[in-house]
Motif scaffolding. Structure first.
Motif, PDB file in Angstrom:
ATOM      1  N   SER A  82       0.839  -1.215   0.000  1.00 19.39           N
ATOM      2  CA  SER A  82       0.000   0.000   0.000  1.00 19.39           C
ATOM      3  C   SER A  82       0.864   1.251   0.000  1.00 19.39           C
ATOM      4  O   SER A  82       0.573   2.221  -0.704  1.00 19.39           O
ATOM      5  CB  SER A  82      -0.895   0.030   1.247  1.00 19.39           C
ATOM      6  N   ILE A  85       2.274   1.852  -3.463  1.00 20.80           N
ATOM      7  CA  ILE A  85       1.242   2.284  -4.423  1.00 20.80           C
ATOM      8  C   ILE A  85       0.779   3.712  -4.110  1.00 20.80           C
ATOM      9  O   ILE A  85       0.615   4.532  -5.020  1.00 20.80           O
ATOM     10  CB  ILE A  85       0.074   1.267  -4.457  1.00 20.80           C
ATOM     11  N   LYS A  89       1.892   5.935  -7.177  1.00 21.29           N
ATOM     12  CA  LYS A  89       0.647   6.184  -7.916  1.00 21.29           C
ATOM     13  C   LYS A  89       0.704   5.609  -9.346  1.00 21.29           C
ATOM     14  O   LYS A  89       0.605   6.349 -10.348  1.00 21.29           O
ATOM     15  CB  LYS A  89       0.348   7.691  -7.994  1.00 21.29           C
ATOM     16  N   ILE A  93      -0.239  -1.834 -12.974  1.00 25.20           N
ATOM     17  CA  ILE A  93       0.665  -2.733 -12.232  1.00 25.20           C
ATOM     18  C   ILE A  93       0.741  -4.035 -13.021  1.00 25.20           C
ATOM     19  O   ILE A  93      -0.298  -4.593 -13.393  1.00 25.20           O
ATOM     20  CB  ILE A  93       0.124  -3.030 -10.818  1.00 25.20           C
ATOM     21  N   LEU A 125      -2.095  -6.644  -3.612  1.00 27.26           N
ATOM     22  CA  LEU A 125      -2.134  -5.708  -4.746  1.00 27.26           C
ATOM     23  C   LEU A 125      -3.565  -5.258  -5.028  1.00 27.26           C
ATOM     24  O   LEU A 125      -3.832  -4.062  -5.224  1.00 27.26           O
ATOM     25  CB  LEU A 125      -1.511  -6.371  -5.984  1.00 27.26           C
ATOM     26  N   ILE A 129      -4.838  -1.385  -4.550  1.00 29.69           N
ATOM     27  CA  ILE A 129      -5.429  -0.642  -5.678  1.00 29.69           C
ATOM     28  C   ILE A 129      -6.791  -0.089  -5.251  1.00 29.69           C
ATOM     29  O   ILE A 129      -7.112   1.081  -5.477  1.00 29.69           O
ATOM     30  CB  ILE A 129      -5.581  -1.558  -6.920  1.00 29.69           C
ATOM     31  N   CYS A 136      -6.357   2.205 -11.354  1.00 29.31           N
ATOM     32  CA  CYS A 136      -5.152   1.507 -11.832  1.00 29.31           C
ATOM     33  C   CYS A 136      -5.538   0.162 -12.488  1.00 29.31           C
ATOM     34  O   CYS A 136      -6.394  -0.574 -11.994  1.00 29.31           O
ATOM     35  CB  CYS A 136      -4.239   1.276 -10.634  1.00 29.31           C
TER      36      CYS A 136
END
Ligand SMILES: NC(=O)c1ccc[n+]([C@@H]2O[C@H](COP(=O)([O-])OP(=O)(O)OC[C@H]3O[C@@H](n4cnc5c(N)ncnc54)[C@H](O)[C@@H]3O)[C@@H](O)[C@H]2O)c1
Length: 382
Positions: A82, A85, A89, A93, A125, A129, A136
């Motif tokens: 997290s 990400i 940004k 992915i 993941l 997101i 994303c």
């Protein structure tokens, strides 16, 4: 595009970092070095010498003239994922960060850790997101092995629309990933491309990226070496090509450079918000017997059949469909014949290294949980 590569230090991950670097993308990557640890653990090594992730990063930045953010984090730790990400940004992915080996997942004691790792990484993941980058696009590598070897055509279809028949705990982890992505699309609006990829082979990125510090790994052992890569390593040291059982096992294959090109096409053409897009990704379909014959014809290697350590059909129908990538403009860039010839050239300088690990070329890890070297099958020929 800002792209995060989960599993950046692996066979495909490092190739993708170089490929997308050349295309001018902004990249970051996560990898905890698990692949290196597992290959050490089973007593093997990469045929092509590789640098540390730190050395790779410095060489990448020098070549492409911009920053590459790399994080030595465990993808199953949601808080770490997290943080990356939220900071980086990413617009997309590419998730390559799983344990990729069916035989490794069948070693007693590894079944659940492989599933925990693969499901946990995908979960972190997806959830990161959802909370930090809801627009994303998640491109996840699944496997054509999720479908098994059914009678009749294999469409590009989600687990809701076409049955999955995994033949190992590794493949089962891929199926669980597919189910989770489909659900996250429905309930969270997550956009994902789930690539049912065939077996990747080749070293070709080494030819156009000439710096050996940027080389990707290439394995030849029974757990992490894949079909054509293993055959070529065997051939360059004069070892017989090891067919498991009758050799009618048929799968989709694609060259390393084409795997990169296909991922790029899918990144450039994302699904709509909330879509779980399933794509079959392969260039050619071959039986193991045919591939061994091809490598033998090009190198003069001997072909030998061994007891099959796996539980799988050794003669079966295989008819996968691949329309999405063709529709996006993908055509295979080379043939198995041409790529094998290039691989022989690239791997011959590494004969001494491969020969030093010759003992890993005959399989021992069996699907029934025992550990016994496979014997040659008397009277079976190709
Ligand atoms: N290579 C093929 O032929 C092939 C075919 C079909 C599908 N795939 C899939 O493509 C993906 C990449 O395959 P590959 O051959 O490059 O494998 P690889 O093992 O070389 O790459 C995976 C990378 O992810 C990293 N990783 C794994 N778990 C992690 C974790 N918990 N935290 C951080 N890093 C972690 C590993 O260290 C490794 O560097 C895998 O999902 C694999 O199942 C590969």
């Amino acid at each position: 595009m800002r792209i995060l590569i989960a599993g950046i230090d692996g066979y495909l991950g490092w190739s993708l970092a170089c490929y997308l670097g050349e295309q001018g993308h902004r990249l970051a990557g996560i990898d905890n070095g698990l692949r290196r640890t597992m290959v050490d653990e089973i007593g093997s090594t990469s045929a092509v010498p590789i640098k540390t992730l730190h050395e790779r990063r410095l060489a990448w930045e020098h070549r492409f003239g911009r920053k590459l953010h790399t994080y030595t984090y465990d993808l199953t730790t949601e808080s770490s994922v997290s943080r990356v990400i939220a900071f980086f940004k990413p617009e997309a992915i590419v998730h390559l960060g799983e344990i990729p080996s069916a035989p490794y997942s069948m070693i007693p004691g590894n079944e659940w850790p492989v599933q925990q790792n693969n499901l946990g990484a995908t979960w972190s993941l997806m959830n990161a997101i959802r909370h930090h980058a809801p627009d994303c696009h998640l491109v996840k590598l699944g496997s054509m092995g999720e479908y098994g070897t059914p009678d009749g055509p294999i469409p590009e279809a989600s687990s809701k629309d076409f049955p999955r028949q995994p033949g190992s705990f590794y493949h089962a982890s891929k199926v669980h990933g597919t189910v989770n992505l489909a659900l996250a699309a429905d309930v969270w609006g997550l956009s994902s491309t789930d690539i049912m990829q065939g077996v990747v082979f080749g070293t070709t990125l080494i030819d156009y990226i000439d710096d050996p510090v940027l080389a990707t790994r290439l394995d030849f052992d029974e757990c992490f070496g894949t079909a054509i890569n293993r055959f070529v390593c065997q051939a360059v040291i004069g070892h017989p090509l090891t067919i498991y059982g009758a050799g009618g096992q048929t799968r989709g294959y694609l060259p390393l450079a084409d795997s990169m090109r296909c991922i790029e096409l899918l990144l450039q053409n994302p699904p709509y918000l909330g879509e779980h897009r399933v794509v079959n990704q392969f260039a050619e379909v071959h039986s193991i017997k045919d591939l061994a014959r091809t490598v033998a014809r090009l190198t003069g290697a001997e072909v030998k059949h061994y007891e099959n350590p796996r539980r799988e059909a050794e003669a079966h129908q295989y008819d996968p469909v691949s329309g999405i990538l063709a529709g996006l403009g993908y055509t295979p860039s080379t043939t198995v014949d041409d790529e094998v010839s290039r691989m022989v050239e690239a791997l011959t300088p590494h004969q001494t290294c491969i020969a030093a690990y010759e003992s890993v070329l005959i399989p021992c890890r069996r699907w029934d949980g025992t550990n016994r070297r496979s014997e040659p099958l008397i009277g079976v020929t190709s």
